[in-house]
Design a protein around this motif. Structure first.
Motif, short mmCIF file in Angstrom:
data_model
loop_
_atom_site.label_atom_id
_atom_site.label_comp_id
_atom_site.label_asym_id
_atom_site.label_seq_id
_atom_site.Cartn_x
_atom_site.Cartn_y
_atom_site.Cartn_z
N ASP A 162 37.57 -1.24 -1.27
CA ASP A 162 36.61 -0.80 -0.26
C ASP A 162 35.23 -0.74 -0.91
O ASP A 162 35.09 -0.91 -2.13
N ASN A 186 33.23 1.68 -1.63
CA ASN A 186 33.04 2.70 -2.65
C ASN A 186 33.65 2.26 -3.98
O ASN A 186 33.04 2.42 -5.03
N ARG A 187 34.84 1.69 -3.94
CA ARG A 187 35.48 1.21 -5.17
C ARG A 187 34.68 0.07 -5.78
O ARG A 187 34.57 -0.04 -7.00
N PHE A 202 31.44 -0.35 -5.52
CA PHE A 202 30.26 0.27 -6.11
C PHE A 202 30.60 0.89 -7.47
O PHE A 202 29.89 0.68 -8.46
N VAL A 203 31.68 1.64 -7.52
CA VAL A 203 32.10 2.28 -8.77
C VAL A 203 32.41 1.23 -9.83
O VAL A 203 32.01 1.36 -10.99
N VAL A 236 25.81 -1.71 -1.37
CA VAL A 236 25.55 -0.47 -0.64
C VAL A 236 24.25 -0.48 0.16
O VAL A 236 24.04 0.39 1.00
N TYR A 296 25.18 5.32 2.21
CA TYR A 296 25.20 5.12 0.76
C TYR A 296 23.81 5.17 0.14
O TYR A 296 23.56 4.58 -0.90
N ALA A 349 23.86 6.27 -3.49
CA ALA A 349 24.33 5.18 -4.35
C ALA A 349 23.25 4.12 -4.53
O ALA A 349 23.08 3.57 -5.62
#
Length: 187
Positions: A60, A62-63, A65-66, A95, A101, A104
């Motif tokens: 997804d 978020n993952r 981005f991380v 993002v 976001y 981020a």
């Protein structure tokens, strides 16, 4: 961290032995990549981040981005700035379209600005550092502000702008040496 590494490796062993679906392995791979980065074992860090990247399309936002931020940090620690920049920019582009976001986005801009500064691209550094500084000042995030201010201080020095560097240094010192209301009240 060594205990963390062992715990994550145990989870990977269990995941492999029960044939866990690939999407479930993403957190294990990125966790090991991050752990080995902290241990400064960059070969193993890249190994696990590369395994995670094979599952990038299943992550997804978020993952993703991380992944981009943490793997970019590995290259940063190795002083491989162009590679770090590519990943930080990729994270930013992921993002950027999503208003939820915005934090981020500004983390990415701060990282991008810091990398441009290290690469000597001072005008680009100025743009990204100013953008992120304004955001973090607005929301009152003192740790991100401190990071941005120290980068802007270095930028002013590298540009030979002693007056701006002095202003930044005074601002940093004032912000981080002034007593907080809690300190004043004695609580």
């Amino acid at each position: 961290l060594v205990g963390s590494e062992m715990c994550i490796r145990d989870r990977l062993y269990i995941a492999d032995s029960i044939d866990l679906p690939e999407p479930e392995l993403i957190n294990i791979y990125t966790g090991l990549g991050q752990t080995y980065s902290e241990l400064r074992d960059f070969d193993l860090s890249h190994y696990y981040f590369n395994l995670a990247y094979k599952l990038f399309d299943q992550m997804d936002i978020n993952r993703k981005f991380v992944y981009c931020t943490n793997h970019g940090n590995v290259y940063f620690f190795e002083k491989k700035y162009p590679e770090a920049l590519d990943l930080f920019k990729k994270g930013y582009e992921l993002v950027k379209p999503s208003p939820e976001y915005v934090y981020a986005q500004n983390v990415c801009m701060l990282n991008i600005g810091a990398i441009y500064l290290l690469m000597g691209q001072l005008d680009s550094a100025q743009y990204y550092l100013d953008q992120s500084y304004s955001y973090f000042e607005k929301i009152g995030n003192s740790s991100a502000l401190y990071h941005a201010q120290t980068q802007i201080f270095e930028l002013a020095l590298r540009k030979g702008n002693i007056a701006d560097a002095t202003k930044q240094l005074h601002s940093i010192c004032l912000l981080y040496t002034s007593p907080s209301p809690r300190d004043i009240s004695g609580s």
